[in-house]
Design an enzyme around this catalytic site. Structure first.
Site, PDB file in Angstrom:
ATOM      1  N   PHE A  14       0.822  -1.213   0.000  1.00 42.34           N
ATOM      2  CA  PHE A  14       0.000   0.000   0.000  1.00 42.34           C
ATOM      3  C   PHE A  14       0.853   1.259   0.000  1.00 42.34           C
ATOM      4  CE2 PHE A  14      -2.109  -3.465   2.207  1.00 42.34           C
ATOM      5  CZ  PHE A  14      -3.268  -3.591   1.457  1.00 42.34           C
ATOM      6  N   SER A  46       7.854  -1.763   1.413  1.00 39.81           N
ATOM      7  CA  SER A  46       8.721  -0.768   2.056  1.00 39.81           C
ATOM      8  C   SER A  46      10.093  -1.370   2.352  1.00 39.81           C
ATOM      9  CB  SER A  46       8.081  -0.252   3.341  1.00 39.81           C
ATOM     10  OG  SER A  46       7.784  -1.318   4.208  1.00 39.81           O
ATOM     11  N   ASP A  65       7.250  -8.048  11.946  1.00 45.72           N
ATOM     12  CA  ASP A  65       5.843  -8.306  11.603  1.00 45.72           C
ATOM     13  C   ASP A  65       5.480  -9.699  12.107  1.00 45.72           C
ATOM     14  OD1 ASP A  65       3.344  -8.800  10.159  1.00 45.72           O
ATOM     15  OD2 ASP A  65       3.941  -7.192   8.811  1.00 45.72           O
ATOM     16  N   HIS A 138      -3.277  -0.630  12.327  1.00 40.87           N
ATOM     17  CA  HIS A 138      -3.717   0.755  12.345  1.00 40.87           C
ATOM     18  C   HIS A 138      -4.764   1.059  13.420  1.00 40.87           C
ATOM     19  CE1 HIS A 138      -1.288   0.780   8.890  1.00 40.87           C
ATOM     20  NE2 HIS A 138      -1.679   1.945   8.445  1.00 40.87           N
ATOM     21  N   HIS A 163       3.667   5.980   8.561  1.00 46.43           N
ATOM     22  CA  HIS A 163       2.852   5.894   7.338  1.00 46.43           C
ATOM     23  C   HIS A 163       1.370   6.083   7.648  1.00 46.43           C
ATOM     24  CE1 HIS A 163       1.607   3.787   3.406  1.00 46.43           C
ATOM     25  NE2 HIS A 163       2.128   4.956   3.122  1.00 46.43           N
TER      26      HIS A 163
HETATM   27 MG    MG Z   1       0.684   1.761   5.572  1.00 42.59          MG
END
Ligand code: MG
Length: 214
Positions: A14, A46, A65, A138, A163
């Site tokens: 993304f 990324s 992660d 998020h 981000h």
């Molecule tokens: Mg992001």
């Protein structure tokens, strides 16, 4: 830019190319000084930008992660990707895809994957970082945990990148923007121009004035 050609175009993710290029530039500067760390590897988009920059300097990128997908990537949710569903384990598993990308991009000698939650990875962490990129879950819980567990490791002069900064709720979730403001108002960071949704802060060194934001 020295990213192995023919990969970045099709890696899932993304990240906007403009944001990626800025990540690469800052990664190039930061990895001359010390290790870099990202939270939220997902499929490695990324990681390609930051890792390729670190490789230029013989540096290192830790990529954290749990690879079980964030809240919005679970089956039935908006960002669910069936290609990442592991039928053997009955859950999302982005680690296979991520490892494959690292290998294809020739980053196995630069990137250290840490397949754990960011809270667990932080538990015994004691190394200062030249760059911290927060792009994990998020939800407020996830974002605040990532921030509070890691921000103290950013060395003076080091970068804190966040981000998915949306200044208005109509554009997107507000949790990343909240920690962006928290970091600025701590007085420890100065602000660089935001690139699309990539917030860029740099830890002040002695004598520099803070940027504050209400
Ligand atoms: Mg992001």
């Amino acid at each position: 830019m020295k990213i192995k050609p023919g990969i970045i175009e099709w890696v899932k993710g993304f990240l906007d190319p403009e944001e990626g290029e800025r990540l690469y530039e800052i990664g190039l500067e930061a990895s001359r000084v010390g290790p870099c760390l990202e939270i939220g590897s997902y499929c490695g988009k990324s990681t390609l930008y930051l890792g390729s920059a670190c490789r230029e300097n013989g540096g290192v990128l830790y990529s954290v992660d749990h690879h079980r997908g964030s809240e919005e990537q679970q089956p039935g949710e908006l960002y669910f990707d069936p290609e990442l569903y592991d039928f053997q384990f009955g859950r999302i598993n982005s680690f296979r895809y991520f490892s494959f990308i690292l290998e294809k991009a020739e980053l196995l000698d630069t990137v250290v994957p840490i397949a754990a939650s960011s809270a667990l990875a932080a538990r015994g962490w004691a190394t200062s970082l030249s760059l911290l990129f927060i792009d994990g879950g998020h939800s407020y819980d996830a974002v605040f945990t990532d921030y509070s567990a890691w921000v103290g490791h950013v060395r003076p002069g080091g970068y804190l990148l966040i981000h998915d900064i949306f200044t208005s709720p109509s554009q997107g979730g507000q949790a990343p923007y909240q920690i962006y403001k928290l970091a600025l108002n701590s007085g420890l960071f100065k602000r660089h121009p935001t690139i699309k949704t990539l917030g860029i802060l740099q830890r002040r060194v002695g004598g520099e004035l803070p940027d504050l934001l209400s």
